[in-house]
Design an enzyme around this catalytic site. Structure first.
Site, PDB file in Angstrom:
ATOM      1  N   GLY A  46      -2.015  53.010   0.491  1.00  0.00           N
ATOM      2  CA  GLY A  46      -1.726  54.379   0.917  1.00  0.00           C
ATOM      3  C   GLY A  46      -0.511  54.909   0.190  1.00  0.00           C
ATOM      4  O   GLY A  46       0.263  54.129  -0.386  1.00  0.00           O
ATOM      5  N   GLN A  51       6.962  60.023  -0.812  1.00  0.00           N
ATOM      6  CA  GLN A  51       7.356  58.864  -1.626  1.00  0.00           C
ATOM      7  C   GLN A  51       7.475  59.203  -3.112  1.00  0.00           C
ATOM      8  O   GLN A  51       8.128  58.477  -3.850  1.00  0.00           O
ATOM      9  CB  GLN A  51       6.346  57.722  -1.451  1.00  0.00           C
ATOM     10  N   CYS A  91       5.587  48.339   2.316  1.00  0.00           N
ATOM     11  CA  CYS A  91       5.711  49.729   1.881  1.00  0.00           C
ATOM     12  C   CYS A  91       6.126  49.752   0.423  1.00  0.00           C
ATOM     13  O   CYS A  91       7.027  49.002   0.027  1.00  0.00           O
ATOM     14  CB  CYS A  91       6.753  50.455   2.739  1.00  0.00           C
ATOM     15  N   LEU A  92       5.473  50.595  -0.353  1.00  0.00           N
ATOM     16  CA  LEU A  92       5.808  50.696  -1.778  1.00  0.00           C
ATOM     17  C   LEU A  92       7.245  51.192  -1.958  1.00  0.00           C
ATOM     18  O   LEU A  92       7.848  50.967  -3.002  1.00  0.00           O
ATOM     19  CB  LEU A  92       4.818  51.634  -2.490  1.00  0.00           C
ATOM     20  N   HIS A 133       1.437  54.974   9.295  1.00  0.00           N
ATOM     21  CA  HIS A 133       2.522  54.649   8.362  1.00  0.00           C
ATOM     22  C   HIS A 133       2.762  55.829   7.402  1.00  0.00           C
ATOM     23  O   HIS A 133       3.906  56.228   7.168  1.00  0.00           O
ATOM     24  CB  HIS A 133       2.137  53.354   7.613  1.00  0.00           C
ATOM     25  N   GLU A 134       1.680  56.396   6.874  1.00  0.00           N
ATOM     26  CA  GLU A 134       1.819  57.530   5.935  1.00  0.00           C
ATOM     27  C   GLU A 134       2.325  58.772   6.655  1.00  0.00           C
ATOM     28  O   GLU A 134       3.133  59.526   6.116  1.00  0.00           O
ATOM     29  CB  GLU A 134       0.484  57.836   5.237  1.00  0.00           C
ATOM     30  N   HIS A 137       5.984  58.671   6.962  1.00  0.00           N
ATOM     31  CA  HIS A 137       6.675  59.092   5.736  1.00  0.00           C
ATOM     32  C   HIS A 137       6.862  60.608   5.715  1.00  0.00           C
ATOM     33  O   HIS A 137       7.907  61.109   5.319  1.00  0.00           O
ATOM     34  CB  HIS A 137       5.866  58.687   4.497  1.00  0.00           C
TER      35      HIS A 137
HETATM   36  O1  GNR Z   1       0.380  49.311   0.367  1.00  0.00           O
HETATM   37  C1  GNR Z   1       0.710  49.427   1.542  1.00  0.00           C
HETATM   38  N1  GNR Z   1       0.334  48.476   2.444  1.00  0.00           N
HETATM   39  C2  GNR Z   1       0.504  48.631   3.803  1.00  0.00           C
HETATM   40  C3  GNR Z   1       0.361  47.497   4.596  1.00  0.00           C
HETATM   41  C4  GNR Z   1       0.496  47.600   5.945  1.00  0.00           C
HETATM   42  C5  GNR Z   1       0.772  48.810   6.536  1.00  0.00           C
HETATM   43  C6  GNR Z   1       0.931  49.934   5.754  1.00  0.00           C
HETATM   44  C7  GNR Z   1       0.791  49.844   4.411  1.00  0.00           C
HETATM   45  S1  GNR Z   1       0.977  51.270   3.439  1.00  0.00           S
HETATM   46  C8  GNR Z   1       1.559  50.550   1.956  1.00  0.00           C
HETATM   47  C9  GNR Z   1       1.693  51.617   0.883  1.00  0.00           C
HETATM   48  C10 GNR Z   1       2.794  52.558   1.300  1.00  0.00           C
HETATM   49  O2  GNR Z   1       3.958  52.307   1.228  1.00  0.00           O
HETATM   50  N2  GNR Z   1       2.429  53.672   1.838  1.00  0.00           N
HETATM   51  O3  GNR Z   1       3.340  54.534   2.303  1.00  0.00           O
HETATM   52 NI    NI Z   2       5.033  53.327   2.859  1.00  0.00          NI
END
Ligand code: GNR
Ligand code: NI
Length: 169
Positions: A46, A51, A91-92, A133-134, A137
């Site tokens: 995601g 980001q 998270c990236l 999660h997104e 952000h």
């Molecule tokens: O790549 C991602 N893996 C992930 C694993 C568990 C819960 C959420 C994520 S999202 C993350 C990519 C990212 O940072 N998205 O904002």
């Molecule tokens: Ni993230």
């Protein structure tokens, strides 16, 4: 298409609140394509516009094994949530950190697809976690905010050290 630069914690720009998309045009289509390319390139499931330092309510997701099911959601709103699901999140924007987080397991979310059409998605478990999660952000929230102050401080110190080393290369 191009690969965009992903901001990393504790960059304050990750704390900005994204605004809703209106007057959808080609620049948004271009951004969505670049976000998808950036997400696949980085190996993520995601990516939120925040980001890549674009403060619009746009997110892209692909939780499929084959990485062939891109999903784009704009101006997302949670309609309902229930249950609980624990997942070791990453998270990236917080590289090399993985921590267990509990979130609602079942959600219904409403928003716009890449053509500006209203869509409603029922999501469970991993997809539900990823959407939440997104969406976090987009309001300037990171998964590390769910951890203790001590853990978050340790992560901050570790990443600051990493960034200092990278800038000396
Ligand atoms: O790549 C991602 N893996 C992930 C694993 C568990 C819960 C959420 C994520 S999202 C993350 C990519 C990212 O940072 N998205 O904002
Ligand atoms: Ni993230």
């Amino acid at each position: 298409m191009s690969i965009l630069t992903i901001l990393e914690f504790p960059d304050e720009r990750l704390r900005k609140k994204a605004v809703p998309v209106k007057n959808l045009d080609n620049s948004h289509q271009q951004l969505i394509d670049d976000m998808l390319e950036t997400m696949y390139h980085a190996g993520g499931i995601g990516l939120a516009a925040t980001q890549v330092n674009i403060h619009l309510q746009i997110l892209v997701i692909d939780t499929s094994e084959e990485k062939n099911a891109p999903l784009c959601l704009m101006n997302p709103q949670i309609i309902s949530k229930e249950g609980a699901f624990e997942y070791k999140e990453g998270c990236l924007s917080v590289p090399e950190v993985f921590e267990k987080i509990i979130r609602p397991s079942n959600i219904i979310v409403k928003g716009l697809d890449r053509h500006g059409e209203t869509i409603e998605i029922e999501a469970i478990d991993l997809l539900s976690t990823c959407i939440q999660h997104e969406m976090d952000h987009l309001r300037g929230k990171l998964f590390v905010d769910y951890l203790s102050t001590l853990k978050r401080q340790r992560i901050k110190t570790k990443l600051e050290k990493m960034h200092r080393l990278e800038s000396k290369e």
